[in-house]
Design a protein around this motif. Structure first.
Motif, PDB file in Angstrom:
ATOM      1  N   GLN A 298      89.080 -56.987 -33.591  1.00  0.00           N
ATOM      2  CA  GLN A 298      87.795 -57.552 -34.010  1.00  0.00           C
ATOM      3  C   GLN A 298      87.632 -58.981 -33.524  1.00  0.00           C
ATOM      4  OE1 GLN A 298      87.849 -55.983 -38.334  1.00  0.00           O
ATOM      5  NE2 GLN A 298      85.976 -55.188 -37.425  1.00  0.00           N
TER       6      GLN A 298
ATOM      7  N   LYS B  95      89.167 -51.207 -28.925  1.00  0.00           N
ATOM      8  CA  LYS B  95      87.939 -51.553 -29.668  1.00  0.00           C
ATOM      9  C   LYS B  95      88.212 -51.900 -31.124  1.00  0.00           C
ATOM     10  CE  LYS B  95      84.899 -48.689 -26.834  1.00  0.00           C
ATOM     11  NZ  LYS B  95      84.359 -47.321 -26.801  1.00  0.00           N
TER      12      LYS B  95
ATOM     13  N   ASN C 124      75.409 -50.207 -33.396  1.00  0.00           N
ATOM     14  CA  ASN C 124      76.676 -50.743 -32.899  1.00  0.00           C
ATOM     15  C   ASN C 124      77.626 -51.106 -34.045  1.00  0.00           C
ATOM     16  OD1 ASN C 124      78.132 -51.158 -30.601  1.00  0.00           O
ATOM     17  ND2 ASN C 124      77.447 -53.276 -30.309  1.00  0.00           N
ATOM     18  N   ARG C 125      77.420 -50.430 -35.193  1.00  0.00           N
ATOM     19  CA  ARG C 125      78.238 -50.629 -36.396  1.00  0.00           C
ATOM     20  C   ARG C 125      78.175 -52.059 -36.930  1.00  0.00           C
ATOM     21  NH1 ARG C 125      81.869 -46.081 -36.828  1.00  0.00           N
ATOM     22  NH2 ARG C 125      83.163 -47.193 -38.327  1.00  0.00           N
ATOM     23  N   ARG C 126      77.120 -52.791 -36.598  1.00  0.00           N
ATOM     24  CA  ARG C 126      77.028 -54.175 -37.094  1.00  0.00           C
ATOM     25  C   ARG C 126      76.651 -54.183 -38.575  1.00  0.00           C
ATOM     26  NH1 ARG C 126      72.969 -56.697 -33.029  1.00  0.00           N
ATOM     27  NH2 ARG C 126      72.983 -58.386 -34.557  1.00  0.00           N
TER      28      ARG C 126
ATOM     29  N   SER D 274      79.941 -62.023 -34.527  1.00  0.00           N
ATOM     30  CA  SER D 274      80.097 -60.574 -34.521  1.00  0.00           C
ATOM     31  C   SER D 274      80.504 -60.078 -35.905  1.00  0.00           C
ATOM     32  CB  SER D 274      81.175 -60.207 -33.500  1.00  0.00           C
ATOM     33  OG  SER D 274      81.591 -58.889 -33.694  1.00  0.00           O
TER      34      SER D 274
ATOM     35  N   GLN E 182      80.940 -56.462 -36.442  1.00  0.00           N
ATOM     36  CA  GLN E 182      81.136 -55.025 -36.247  1.00  0.00           C
ATOM     37  C   GLN E 182      82.146 -54.468 -37.234  1.00  0.00           C
ATOM     38  OE1 GLN E 182      82.284 -54.205 -32.127  1.00  0.00           O
ATOM     39  NE2 GLN E 182      80.892 -52.456 -32.279  1.00  0.00           N
TER      40      GLN E 182
ATOM     41  N   ASN F 190      77.826 -44.639 -34.237  1.00  0.00           N
ATOM     42  CA  ASN F 190      77.709 -45.897 -33.510  1.00  0.00           C
ATOM     43  C   ASN F 190      76.355 -46.539 -33.791  1.00  0.00           C
ATOM     44  OD1 ASN F 190      78.967 -47.795 -31.967  1.00  0.00           O
ATOM     45  ND2 ASN F 190      77.904 -47.164 -30.092  1.00  0.00           N
TER      46      ASN F 190
END
Lengths: 281, 281, 281, 281
Positions: free
Chosen positions: A13, A10, C89-91, C14, C16, C86
């Protein structure tokens, strides 16, 4: 079967490149100044290295079918993928590393074809990066940037090495002599001092090398291309044995047929080429 | 001298990896199943390919001094950089592409050392990715993940190829036979059916290969390492001529001295190794 | 029911944040120099604005349970989330925009509680960013950075506004007077010229405001905190009617109970606080 | 004056959006289902909330001059910036957080204008994200996506609430009744059962709200727009006092003049609007 350590995946990235953008992967030699000296390259241009670079690029086009064209000059090659491509899910690291790795691999693999009488002394490396361009305009400006760079550097190098090799100047003196000169000055210097008309220099040096998937070209260009292509692929085999030559020729022929890309040394800054070959972009 | 097209550089996006994180670049063979078949690799493990992979990894450690250690198994190698490194400004694409390119380059370059009697049929490629790990814990879990993967796959492959090569099963039959079996089942199968005590299989296959900068190791480990190291670097030269052998040996010696990395085949999941060598991380 | 235009969602990239890193969202006033002038804030510090900022931050802690603590000074507040969180979703964009929006919303919503006799003239805005810190060390250095900034700015502002408001200097003259002075010089100036012992200035101005989830604090600190907390939350209601005051008080009480965060004005650069409250990080 | 902790700034990672792409920031209500219930919004549409959303969006256009247009529906608003903009250095987090914060701030600030007889019970929040679109085609598809979403949801909600409020069905029954129905079915149901011709429903509900910088519109559209604009901005002041009304009107007038954006409720999926107003994109 998975371990409890699986979670570390995970930390990778996401690096997907923006959809609907033209993708460019540029592969660039690392430490090629030293590499060219250690391998005694001809100056200002080493035709066997250009041939090797193009052979490596052809291999990349052969394996990665989503590449439309490639443009190379000096120790670099740029590969262009269609804006609709979904190759490797458009992941920048996958695209850059795989294209860079295959290019490198083919460069080393084919070394002895292009330099049959010179040993490769150590493994060279190329960096690679993937960049997205949102429009045909910005993509063409990217290619123009690289060709303008080719022109600027080749004119400089031609003048520099004329001063050194034929004019008897030291490297420092030649550099000093060219400091602050414009393109016109360098043209004038080449002509008046060495009788060189820069515009008559080989196009491969002045324009760099364009590889286009043959299926995307119009016939007229194709004809010109074929000619250039033939000239390019007859390896300068030096003192290689007859067996080696035929083996080499067979290899080259096979690679060429499979990749089916056409080699051109033409202006890609002006509109002409793109207008005449509308199917490319 | 710059052109008006220079602006296209701005489309390159920053990909700096987070400061103070341990960096891992993993290089991974592309299409190596086919590659191993085309080059008739021994099953389940081809020692000459392991040696070649390690030679390539050593070259990478030799050139990129910010790498602390590398761990390899199957067709992959992971390189670990210190969390404080500022190599290539920590740019993911630079790190991944350069390490991947050099690894590939050294793999092709050294092919004939490790496979003196087998021609490389085509240039192979490796992808590469750079990942940041924020702590020693997550970094070690990353390395444990790869070593657990090595264990799981090697146990499976040892059982699979015993069934095929010695048990006379087809690939499908062997796959069917192993479906749903646990590690204990495979150990039992190997022992009862083929008299193989899996724990006596060579450590290089069961543990993979760890290359550590010698200067970071404690003496005791070093001794063990030296032994392993020597064994590893005597090339299996097959039918190579005497000249070739001495040339090869000289090359290997030089590479080894310069890189000064130590090869180990040990457990890196448990604490022991890390506790005994506190200077590595 | 989906339309054929749905594909445009894929252009969202993304963002994250790296797992296992401590997350910080900093909310920062935009154009607050002008905002403080238009709303006639007291100089160098406006206690009602500090109270309002803290009320807004408390609202954020109340709604976002994954936040451990918040630190505020000047026109900014930083929110710290646990490395294991989390949330969203840590965005990065989700975390920053939602925390920034709620902070802004609560700032405007509670304006009349803290400034009952002054109208809010226009809607203020705050930017917000999310940053990942890989270790307790770097996270604590982040918080130290903000508190050092608080100290540096407050000492400067205290000296500057003393020179202007009590010393009769113009803004330019005060700036000129302070140019190149060190902390010791400013302390000396405050003491000798205005009889101010900077170390006796209120801690809320010198240390900023720390909000910690009460459940993570040790009892001793809690006691001190309670005191500070009470003092902080009695709104300075000016000429508000009795009804309004009771309504306001009820609101404040409720918010406080729900959020259950403790307000402290203490040193967070030194180890003491963190050692005494080991459960926070 | 800087502290030794300054280094922590380097952990902020670059998030510049690709040059030459159209930028969209979408602001989206968080938990607005609950918010609309707690504030007793009319169903299926609350005109006062639509007015408030649009007032907030106007404030954003007023302050951020690089925004060309905004499109809003339900609890969301999308803001479009020109592909050439360099606002906030194209940083995604800056753009999203500032536009989201100002929108939120103006929403709370103007609440009492649009809901003069209803108290705001708690501070609402909106998330915000910034996305890059590489071409006019993809940008228009984005806007079409949001307008198609408006259509789909409004048709569903109109049918659903007709069944509940006029047809006497429970929420569950209404949901069951609409399961699997197509647009035509819902139109038919509305007409046959409730005498509602969906196409005669107010355009603001069926098309959403488009705010365009007046200077980019052609005159013909402008005229239509003016009309819509006037209708929109007469606040439904309920039982507000005369003073309050005039104050409100003055505020609205000022905001409108400054922002100089035109409000339209029209089809933006078809080419017509874009062809007639070529200067917008």
């Amino acid at each position: 079967a998975k371990s409890k350590f699986e979670y570390v995946r995970k930390f990778e990235q996401s690096d997907q490149l923006l959809p609907q953008c033209w993708l460019v992967v540029r592969v660039d030699g690392r430490g090629f100044h030293k590499f060219s000296e250690r391998h005694e390259f001809a100056k200002p241009n080493e035709p066997r290295c250009i041939r090797l670079m193009t052979l490596a690029a052809r291999r990349v086009l052969m394996e990665h079918r989503s590449i439309l064209l490639a443009y190379g000059q000096s120790d670099e090659y740029s590969f262009v993928l269609h804006k609709d491509t979904n190759a490797f899910n458009r992941r920048a690291s996958k695209l850059a590393s795989l294209i860079g790795s295959l290019f490198t691999s083919a460069f080393v693999f084919n070394w002895s074809i292009c330099f049959p009488d010179r040993r490769l002394l150590y493994p060279p490396a190329f960096d690679a990066r993937a960049v997205a361009y949102p429009s045909v305009r910005t993509l063409r400006d990217y290619l123009s940037w690289r060709q303008a760079d080719c022109h600027i550097n080749n004119l400089y190098n031609t003048a520099f090495w004329s001063l050194v090799l034929r004019g008897g100047l030291s490297a420092n003196q030649a550099q000093e002599r060219l400091k602050g000169t414009l393109a016109a000055d360098k043209n004038e210097l080449l002509f008046s001092q060495f009788g060189i008309n820069y515009n008559n220099e080989p196009e491969v040096y002045r324009k760099g090398s364009l590889l286009v998937r043959a299926s995307l070209l119009d016939s007229q260009v194709d004809a010109v291309a074929e000619e250039a292509s033939v000239g390019d692929n007859v390896p300068d085999v030096g003192e290689a044995s007859v067996e080696e030559v035929s083996e080499i020729a067979a290899k080259v022929a096979k690679a060429e047929a499979e990749s089916a890309s056409t080699l051109l040394h033409i202006d890609i800054i002006k509109d002409k080429f793109w207008t005449e070959n509308p199917r490319i972009l």
